[in-house]
Design a protein around this motif. Structure first.
Motif, PDB file in Angstrom:
ATOM      1  N   ALA A   5      53.632  41.132  47.443  1.00 27.39           N
ATOM      2  CA  ALA A   5      52.971  39.987  46.821  1.00 27.39           C
ATOM      3  C   ALA A   5      53.701  38.725  47.247  1.00 27.39           C
ATOM      4  N   ILE A   6      52.950  37.652  47.420  1.00 28.33           N
ATOM      5  CA  ILE A   6      53.526  36.358  47.768  1.00 28.33           C
ATOM      6  C   ILE A   6      53.270  35.389  46.624  1.00 28.33           C
ATOM      7  N   ILE A   7      54.346  34.767  46.127  1.00 26.14           N
ATOM      8  CA  ILE A   7      54.218  33.723  45.112  1.00 26.14           C
ATOM      9  C   ILE A   7      54.343  32.379  45.814  1.00 26.14           C
ATOM     10  N   VAL A  31      48.306  37.594  46.069  1.00 25.61           N
ATOM     11  CA  VAL A  31      48.757  36.224  46.267  1.00 25.61           C
ATOM     12  C   VAL A  31      48.736  35.521  44.924  1.00 25.61           C
ATOM     13  N   CYS A  32      49.796  34.772  44.627  1.00 23.86           N
ATOM     14  CA  CYS A  32      49.883  34.078  43.343  1.00 23.86           C
ATOM     15  C   CYS A  32      50.189  32.604  43.555  1.00 23.86           C
ATOM     16  N   ALA A  39      45.410  29.620  45.976  1.00 28.41           N
ATOM     17  CA  ALA A  39      45.497  31.076  45.867  1.00 28.41           C
ATOM     18  C   ALA A  39      44.252  31.747  46.438  1.00 28.41           C
ATOM     19  N   ALA A  40      43.090  31.212  46.097  1.00 27.80           N
ATOM     20  CA  ALA A  40      41.835  31.804  46.552  1.00 27.80           C
ATOM     21  C   ALA A  40      41.689  31.713  48.068  1.00 27.80           C
ATOM     22  N   TYR A  46      42.991  37.021  53.836  1.00 31.88           N
ATOM     23  CA  TYR A  46      43.523  38.357  54.109  1.00 31.88           C
ATOM     24  C   TYR A  46      42.834  39.451  53.302  1.00 31.88           C
ATOM     25  N   GLY A  47      41.797  39.085  52.556  1.00 29.91           N
ATOM     26  CA  GLY A  47      41.025  40.078  51.817  1.00 29.91           C
ATOM     27  C   GLY A  47      41.799  40.779  50.727  1.00 29.91           C
ATOM     28  N   VAL A  48      42.617  40.005  49.985  1.00 32.86           N
ATOM     29  CA  VAL A  48      43.435  40.600  48.911  1.00 32.86           C
ATOM     30  C   VAL A  48      43.162  39.879  47.588  1.00 32.86           C
ATOM     31  N   ARG A  49      43.708  40.432  46.523  1.00 36.23           N
ATOM     32  CA  ARG A  49      43.558  39.833  45.195  1.00 36.23           C
ATOM     33  C   ARG A  49      44.427  38.594  45.057  1.00 36.23           C
ATOM     34  N   TYR A  50      44.100  37.767  44.066  1.00 38.15           N
ATOM     35  CA  TYR A  50      44.967  36.645  43.738  1.00 38.15           C
ATOM     36  C   TYR A  50      45.070  36.499  42.226  1.00 38.15           C
ATOM     37  N   CYS A  51      46.132  35.825  41.794  1.00 38.73           N
ATOM     38  CA  CYS A  51      46.324  35.513  40.382  1.00 38.73           C
ATOM     39  C   CYS A  51      46.971  34.142  40.277  1.00 38.73           C
ATOM     40  N   LEU A  52      46.992  33.595  39.067  1.00 41.20           N
ATOM     41  CA  LEU A  52      47.542  32.263  38.846  1.00 41.20           C
ATOM     42  C   LEU A  52      48.877  32.291  38.119  1.00 41.20           C
TER      43      LEU A  52
END
Length: 328
Positions: A5-7, A31-32, A39-40, A46-52
């Motif tokens: 994960a990348i913050i 990705v955060c 983030a979006a 890269y076709g991955v999830r994100y969060c805030l």
């Protein structure tokens, strides 16, 4: 395969995402960034999830490792939370803006500090790493002097400077680590600074600095920094030893040179900024991090190196302010 994960989805987040995507043993899964647009955008690429919220990263069982590229004021809290959650961690520089806060991080980590990597990517630059190895091999005899030149192509915005901690902690921090990489422990620091940029001067910071350092063994180093450079991102290194000298010049997109009636040895412009100049270094750095994570071995540079570089940055700031050398 290590799930990462990348913050922080800013410029450095994009650099790390490219490196992760290119590594055969790494997978970017999350990705955060508190700014949803950032983030979006990165997660969609890269076709991955994100969060805030970073807490979601720390609590996610599908994340093995975290790369921290958040603003510096969050580094210590994010490092400690990630390690407590059992994640492998690599953090961008600096470890903190305040020495006491950095010391708190080291103390709370304890032995785990040896396994938290600090993002001093220049150690992994192929040219710099080769020079280091050739010194270790005794090619130029005992190392006596080191010169590090680092000039940015353009000054950052005043609002960035205001929260950066000053040039020594924001920019020169990489060069302090480079000096330690070559010379080991530093015993004395002297620094001077001045300004050509009025906006930076108004923030109480310098945009032109010179730093001299003496190692515990009496070897000398000079760091030359500027926040602006008319010909691009100036990144050079010279090491002088008893039996010779090794140096690394600026990189250009190609090796083509031109000679004419008005020019000799003319080359194309140097690489624009750190995103291009140190692309290979970021990729090799990630490989070291993944190898250490898989093997459960200590990393280098670790947050202990981050703390040592921050001490040098603070010493340089004190020296530039007082006009006196600072002993460590």
């Amino acid at each position: 395969m290590i799930r990462i994960a990348i913050i922080g989805a800013g410029r450095i987040g994009h650099v790390h995402a490219r490196a992760v995507a290119a590594h055969p043993q790494a997978e970017l899964v999350l990705v955060c960034d508190p700014f949803e647009k950032n983030a979006a955008e990165l997660s969609e690429q890269y076709g991955v999830r994100y969060c805030l919220d970073p807490q979601e990263v720390f609590e996610d069982p599908g994340v093995d490792a975290v790369i921290i590229g958040s603003p510096t004021r969050f580094h210590v809290d994010h490092i400690l939370a990630a390690v407590k959650a059992g994640k492998k961690v690599m953090s961008e520089k600096p470890i903190a803006l305040d020495v006491a806060e950095a010391r708190r991080c080291i103390d709370e980590l304890g032995e785990a500090a040896d396994n938290v990597m600090m993002g001093f990517n220049r150690r992994f630059d192929p040219s710099f790493a080769e020079i280091h190895q050739r010194i270790e091999d005794g090619e130029i005899g005992e190392l006596q002097q080191l010169i590090v030149i680092s000039r940015d192509p353009a000054a950052p915005p005043a609002e960035y400077v205001a929260g950066s901690g000053g040039i020594f902690k924001d920019m020169t921090i990489h060069d302090f680590d480079t000096v330690r990489f070559f010379l080991g422990d530093i015993a004395e620091v002297s620094a001077v600074g001045t300004n050509v940029d009025e906006a930076i001067a108004a923030q109480g910071d310098f945009d032109q600095v010179l730093v001299t350092l003496k190692s515990a063994e009496g070897r000398l180093a000079t760091i030359v920094n500027s926040r602006s450079c008319a010909f691009g991102y100036d990144q050079r290194l010279e090491v002088f030893g008893a039996d010779g000298m090794l140096s690394a010049d600026n990189l250009t997109q190609t090796a083509v040179r031109k000679a004419s009636s008005t020019q000799t040895e003319a080359k194309s412009a140097v690489m624009d900024f750190f995103l291009e100049r140190y692309e290979d270094a970021y990729r090799i750095e990630l490989g070291h991090f993944i190898d250490a994570a898989n093997a459960g071995t200590p990393v280098s540079p670790s947050v202990r190196d981050g703390y040592a570089a921050l001490l040098l940055a603070q010493a340089a700031a004190d020296s530039a302010r007082t006009g006196a050398a600072v002993r460590l």
